[in-house]
Design a protein around this motif. Structure first.
Motif, PDB file in Angstrom:
ATOM      1  N   THR A   6     -55.477  -4.846  -6.932  1.00  0.00           N
ATOM      2  CA  THR A   6     -54.371  -5.247  -7.807  1.00  0.00           C
ATOM      3  C   THR A   6     -53.491  -4.053  -8.141  1.00  0.00           C
ATOM      4  O   THR A   6     -52.259  -4.152  -8.139  1.00  0.00           O
ATOM      5  CB  THR A   6     -54.927  -5.868  -9.106  1.00  0.00           C
ATOM      6  OG1 THR A   6     -55.685  -7.034  -8.792  1.00  0.00           O
ATOM      7  CG2 THR A   6     -53.790  -6.265 -10.046  1.00  0.00           C
ATOM      8  N   LEU A   7     -54.109  -2.910  -8.420  1.00  0.00           N
ATOM      9  CA  LEU A   7     -53.333  -1.701  -8.728  1.00  0.00           C
ATOM     10  C   LEU A   7     -52.534  -1.239  -7.518  1.00  0.00           C
ATOM     11  O   LEU A   7     -51.382  -0.817  -7.643  1.00  0.00           O
ATOM     12  CB  LEU A   7     -54.264  -0.590  -9.207  1.00  0.00           C
ATOM     13  CG  LEU A   7     -54.973  -0.815 -10.544  1.00  0.00           C
ATOM     14  CD1 LEU A   7     -55.918   0.344 -10.842  1.00  0.00           C
ATOM     15  CD2 LEU A   7     -53.970  -0.987 -11.674  1.00  0.00           C
ATOM     16  N   VAL A   8     -53.148  -1.297  -6.345  1.00  0.00           N
ATOM     17  CA  VAL A   8     -52.435  -0.920  -5.120  1.00  0.00           C
ATOM     18  C   VAL A   8     -51.204  -1.809  -4.935  1.00  0.00           C
ATOM     19  O   VAL A   8     -50.111  -1.332  -4.611  1.00  0.00           O
ATOM     20  CB  VAL A   8     -53.372  -1.011  -3.894  1.00  0.00           C
ATOM     21  CG1 VAL A   8     -52.580  -0.893  -2.598  1.00  0.00           C
ATOM     22  CG2 VAL A   8     -54.432   0.076  -3.961  1.00  0.00           C
ATOM     23  N   GLU A   9     -51.390  -3.118  -5.156  1.00  0.00           N
ATOM     24  CA  GLU A   9     -50.265  -4.054  -5.026  1.00  0.00           C
ATOM     25  C   GLU A   9     -49.182  -3.748  -6.046  1.00  0.00           C
ATOM     26  O   GLU A   9     -47.976  -3.794  -5.741  1.00  0.00           O
ATOM     27  CB  GLU A   9     -50.782  -5.485  -5.201  1.00  0.00           C
ATOM     28  CG  GLU A   9     -49.763  -6.561  -4.878  1.00  0.00           C
ATOM     29  CD  GLU A   9     -49.426  -6.629  -3.401  1.00  0.00           C
ATOM     30  OE1 GLU A   9     -48.367  -7.209  -3.072  1.00  0.00           O
ATOM     31  OE2 GLU A   9     -50.203  -6.108  -2.568  1.00  0.00           O
ATOM     32  N   LEU A  10     -49.592  -3.435  -7.265  1.00  0.00           N
ATOM     33  CA  LEU A  10     -48.633  -3.103  -8.323  1.00  0.00           C
ATOM     34  C   LEU A  10     -47.819  -1.877  -7.951  1.00  0.00           C
ATOM     35  O   LEU A  10     -46.578  -1.876  -8.052  1.00  0.00           O
ATOM     36  CB  LEU A  10     -49.391  -2.866  -9.634  1.00  0.00           C
ATOM     37  CG  LEU A  10     -48.570  -2.316 -10.807  1.00  0.00           C
ATOM     38  CD1 LEU A  10     -47.566  -3.346 -11.279  1.00  0.00           C
ATOM     39  CD2 LEU A  10     -49.480  -1.896 -11.946  1.00  0.00           C
ATOM     40  N   PHE A  11     -48.484  -0.820  -7.498  1.00  0.00           N
ATOM     41  CA  PHE A  11     -47.783   0.420  -7.165  1.00  0.00           C
ATOM     42  C   PHE A  11     -46.908   0.238  -5.920  1.00  0.00           C
ATOM     43  O   PHE A  11     -45.824   0.812  -5.833  1.00  0.00           O
ATOM     44  CB  PHE A  11     -48.783   1.555  -6.964  1.00  0.00           C
ATOM     45  CG  PHE A  11     -49.149   2.256  -8.239  1.00  0.00           C
ATOM     46  CD1 PHE A  11     -48.736   3.545  -8.486  1.00  0.00           C
ATOM     47  CD2 PHE A  11     -49.898   1.618  -9.217  1.00  0.00           C
ATOM     48  CE1 PHE A  11     -49.062   4.192  -9.671  1.00  0.00           C
ATOM     49  CE2 PHE A  11     -50.236   2.241 -10.398  1.00  0.00           C
ATOM     50  CZ  PHE A  11     -49.810   3.539 -10.638  1.00  0.00           C
ATOM     51  N   ALA A  12     -47.387  -0.561  -4.956  1.00  0.00           N
ATOM     52  CA  ALA A  12     -46.593  -0.783  -3.747  1.00  0.00           C
ATOM     53  C   ALA A  12     -45.314  -1.545  -4.053  1.00  0.00           C
ATOM     54  O   ALA A  12     -44.266  -1.282  -3.459  1.00  0.00           O
ATOM     55  CB  ALA A  12     -47.429  -1.540  -2.713  1.00  0.00           C
ATOM     56  N   LYS A  13     -45.387  -2.485  -5.003  1.00  0.00           N
ATOM     57  CA  LYS A  13     -44.205  -3.277  -5.347  1.00  0.00           C
ATOM     58  C   LYS A  13     -43.217  -2.502  -6.214  1.00  0.00           C
ATOM     59  O   LYS A  13     -42.094  -2.944  -6.420  1.00  0.00           O
ATOM     60  CB  LYS A  13     -44.625  -4.571  -6.056  1.00  0.00           C
ATOM     61  CG  LYS A  13     -45.216  -5.613  -5.128  1.00  0.00           C
ATOM     62  CD  LYS A  13     -45.553  -6.879  -5.890  1.00  0.00           C
ATOM     63  CE  LYS A  13     -46.029  -7.970  -4.943  1.00  0.00           C
ATOM     64  NZ  LYS A  13     -44.968  -8.446  -4.047  1.00  0.00           N
ATOM     65  N   THR A  14     -43.638  -1.377  -6.760  1.00  0.00           N
ATOM     66  CA  THR A  14     -42.750  -0.577  -7.605  1.00  0.00           C
ATOM     67  C   THR A  14     -42.565   0.811  -7.017  1.00  0.00           C
ATOM     68  O   THR A  14     -42.448   1.791  -7.740  1.00  0.00           O
ATOM     69  CB  THR A  14     -43.318  -0.481  -9.032  1.00  0.00           C
ATOM     70  OG1 THR A  14     -44.680  -0.005  -8.969  1.00  0.00           O
ATOM     71  CG2 THR A  14     -43.310  -1.831  -9.723  1.00  0.00           C
ATOM     72  N   ALA A  15     -42.548   0.884  -5.684  1.00  0.00           N
ATOM     73  CA  ALA A  15     -42.462   2.180  -5.008  1.00  0.00           C
ATOM     74  C   ALA A  15     -41.186   2.933  -5.374  1.00  0.00           C
ATOM     75  O   ALA A  15     -41.161   4.163  -5.403  1.00  0.00           O
ATOM     76  CB  ALA A  15     -42.532   1.977  -3.492  1.00  0.00           C
ATOM     77  N   ALA A  16     -40.109   2.182  -5.683  1.00  0.00           N
ATOM     78  CA  ALA A  16     -38.826   2.843  -5.952  1.00  0.00           C
ATOM     79  C   ALA A  16     -38.849   3.666  -7.231  1.00  0.00           C
ATOM     80  O   ALA A  16     -37.991   4.533  -7.426  1.00  0.00           O
ATOM     81  CB  ALA A  16     -37.717   1.796  -6.039  1.00  0.00           C
ATOM     82  N   GLN A  17     -39.830   3.417  -8.103  1.00  0.00           N
ATOM     83  CA  GLN A  17     -39.823   4.104  -9.387  1.00  0.00           C
ATOM     84  C   GLN A  17     -40.000   5.613  -9.243  1.00  0.00           C
ATOM     85  O   GLN A  17     -39.438   6.385 -10.019  1.00  0.00           O
ATOM     86  CB  GLN A  17     -40.924   3.548 -10.289  1.00  0.00           C
ATOM     87  CG  GLN A  17     -40.841   4.078 -11.707  1.00  0.00           C
ATOM     88  CD  GLN A  17     -41.929   3.522 -12.593  1.00  0.00           C
ATOM     89  OE1 GLN A  17     -42.956   4.133 -12.804  1.00  0.00           O
ATOM     90  NE2 GLN A  17     -41.700   2.339 -13.134  1.00  0.00           N
ATOM     91  N   ASP A  18     -40.753   6.036  -8.244  1.00  0.00           N
ATOM     92  CA  ASP A  18     -41.045   7.458  -8.098  1.00  0.00           C
ATOM     93  C   ASP A  18     -40.107   8.189  -7.145  1.00  0.00           C
ATOM     94  O   ASP A  18     -40.295   9.366  -6.880  1.00  0.00           O
ATOM     95  CB  ASP A  18     -42.489   7.646  -7.605  1.00  0.00           C
ATOM     96  CG  ASP A  18     -43.498   7.422  -8.710  1.00  0.00           C
ATOM     97  OD1 ASP A  18     -43.103   7.497  -9.887  1.00  0.00           O
ATOM     98  OD2 ASP A  18     -44.663   7.146  -8.398  1.00  0.00           O
TER      99      ASP A  18
END
Length: 583
Positions: A312-324
């Motif tokens: 779930t965390l991997v999916e969360l971070f992958a979907k918000t990749a633009a933030q970093d």
């Protein structure tokens, strides 16, 4: 051990970096685990020496020496076992320091993109599952498991028959553990999902307790929650019963193996193939050989849940990749707003809430947005405020697309007042200042800017009349002040820091005459200093002084232009358009 968990998907780099930062902890925990498992041989060697050397010869000096060595070895074992547990705990704390703030930021970001459907809405709870697995018994069992062959080899050295018994018993236990994992995994996944849904429903009802009570929905709400909870508990019980069945079988097999080891060793001693000390040694070695399997079975539900949470965390971070992604620092904007073909389609909806919206607003201009309920006014306001990321199209501030600035940096230039005041637990000053003191801003600067914003909103005198003024503490959702007072505090929060773009959604819905007068003065004051102002309203009073009007209908911009010109066109328009444009 954790390498296979690290994803190489864009955006998940912080997760991988956090685990790599804990690599030293894991390496030393593995080293200490190796030493611990070697030192677990000390009791076996001690028993062999006692039965084979001390008892036959009566050597009390030998007994004293080997006892001292055994005690020293066991003391080292205890210290190393404590150290590896401490290392894993420190690893969990480091993961928390490195990831908790990032996870919360990602949750906020993805909620703006996928309202109501964002994965990881309970991401910190998922992260806690991972952290607990990393620093708990499950990780220790994983570190101990590779040393099972060592004890198996010692069993063969003791006698091939003892080794064969241990090998067969270990295979039986491994088979039971594998069956447990295969049968429990889908049940645990369903139980986890059901629990998450039940908790989310409880939080939703708790957050609207007053409405639930006032509408007489307490009984029905409780009944729905109990039904959801009953289903979640039933699925969790099913998973536990399945796991318990295998746990019981594994415990039975282990006890039988221990007794069988004693019996077989005694038989071999009688036959003269082993020494008497080997009887106890065989039982101890077999127990140590199969112990990691039993520990893994006990920790398996937590490990499976942690793996699911990690995904779930991997999916969360992958979907918000633009933030970093790195961003070039841009100069402060003046407030020139542009919407270019903006479309918003919320999840699980058939029609778009906003369709191809095009808009331009210059610094110092005021825009009123009107339209029938459900026409897309609030969606438009949320997009302009940066609270909602459009499905298609661009929103630009001084030519720069909103994503060109970091979310918090962009928000410094935008003042947003949603339909609901959305105040938070904390003091009034904290709410007005957007809790800036938590980011390290000097207290004197926070005080000065918060008071200035309240004065600009015409709320300063009202706040001073409260029991503790700006230090009045509010409860969750702004409990402690009236709806009108909350709306005026929210207006002061929107004006905090003199933003160049001001977005007000139904800002006068709960205001009395005094509050509406203060609101009009605040809007004109913001426009005078050069801010672009967008006001969504049903009540026409607040729109009497705006420069431009925009009429929404069915999610699209129907009319937009100078106020008097739009009003004239509405008077000449067909009845349907007139109804859609009524404020």
């Amino acid at each position: 051990m954790f390498k296979s968990l690290l994803s190489d998907r864009p955006g998940t780099e912080p997760l991988a970096a956090a685990f790599r930062a804990c690599r030293t902890h894991f390496v030393w925990a593995a080293v200490f685990s190796a030493l611990v498992n070697l030192l677990y041989l000390a009791p076996t060697l001690y028993m062999l020496q006692v039965y084979d050397r001390v008892v036959p010869t009566g050597g009390l000096t030998t007994l004293g020496l080997i006892t001292a060595v055994a005690v020293f070895a066991l003391a080292c074992l205890a210290i190393l076992d404590w150290l590896r547990g401490r290392l894993l705990l420190r690893a969990g704390l480091r993961l928390d320091r490195m990831l908790s703030s990032r996870i919360l930021a990602r949750v906020v970001d993805i909620q703006a993109r996928s309202v109501g459907q964002a994965p990881g809405s309970q991401a910190l709870r998922e992260f806690d599952n991972v952290r607990t697995a990393v620093s708990g018994p499950g990780a220790l069992a994983l570190f101990d498991a590779p040393w099972t062959p060592l004890y198996l080899g010692c069993c063969f050295l003791l006698h091939p028959a003892i080794g064969l018994l241990t090998l067969v018993g270990g295979l039986i236990l491994f088979t039971l553990a594998w069956r447990n994992e295969r049968d429990s995994r889908p049940r645990l996944a369903k139980a986890i999902q059901s629990n998450a849904a039940a908790y989310a429903a409880q939080e939703s009802v708790a957050g609207q307790a007053e409405v639930v009570r006032a509408l007489g929905m307490r009984g029905s709400s409780i009944a729905r929650q109990i039904d959801q909870r009953r289903g979640a508990v039933a699925q969790q019980a099913d998973a536990q019963l399945t796991g318990g069945k295998y746990s019981g079988a594994i415990k039975f097999v282990r006890l039988v193996l221990q007794s069988a080891a004693l019996g077989l060793a005694a038989y071999l001693v009688v036959k003269g193939e082993m020494s008497a000390g080997s009887i106890i040694a065989a039982s101890v070695l077999l127990s140590r050989a199969v112990a990691p399997v039993e520990l893994l079975v006990g920790a398996w539900p937590g490990l499976v849940q942690a793996r699911s949470s990690w995904n779930t965390l991997v999916e969360l971070f992958a979907k918000t990749a633009a933030q970093d992604r790195s961003r070039t620092a841009l100069p402060p904007p003046a407030g020139r707003l542009r919407l270019e073909g903006v479309t918003v389609r919320l999840p699980d909806t058939e029609t778009a809430q906003l369709r191809h919206a095009v808009l331009g607003l210059e610094p110092g201009q005021t825009l009123g947005v009107i339209g029938a309920s459900g026409s897309g006014k609030t969606t438009l306001a949320r997009v302009i405020a940066g609270a909602l990321v459009p499905t298609a199209g661009d929103v630009r501030l001084d030519g720069a697309e909103y994503g060109a600035r970091d979310g918090d940096e962009l928000a410094r230039f935008i003042g947003y007042m949603p339909q609901s005041p959305s105040l938070f637990a904390g003091s009034i000053k904290d709410n007005i200042s957007r809790f800036s003191s938590a980011t390290g801003l000097e207290a004197a600067e926070v005080d000065r800017t918060a008071v200035a914003a309240a004065i600009a909103a015409g709320a300063h005198e009202m706040i001073l009349r409260l029991p503790h003024g700006y230090d009045t503490a509010l409860g969750p959702y702004g409990a402690g002040v009236s709806a009108g007072q909350a709306q005026r505090i929210a207006l002061a929060r929107a004006l905090y820091g003199d933003p160049c773009l001001l977005v007000l959604d139904e800002p006068n819905s709960n205001l009395d005459q005094e509050g509406e007068t203060a609101l009009m003065a605040a809007i004109l004051g913001a426009a005078t200093r050069g801010a672009a102002v967008v006001v969504v309203a049903h009540r026409a009073g607040v729109l009497a002084r705006v420069d431009r009007l925009l009429v929404m209908r069915d999610g699209a911009v129907q009319l937009e232009g100078p106020r008097e010109e739009v009003l004239a066109r509405l008077r000449e328009a067909p009845p349907a358009m007139v109804a859609a444009g009524r404020a």
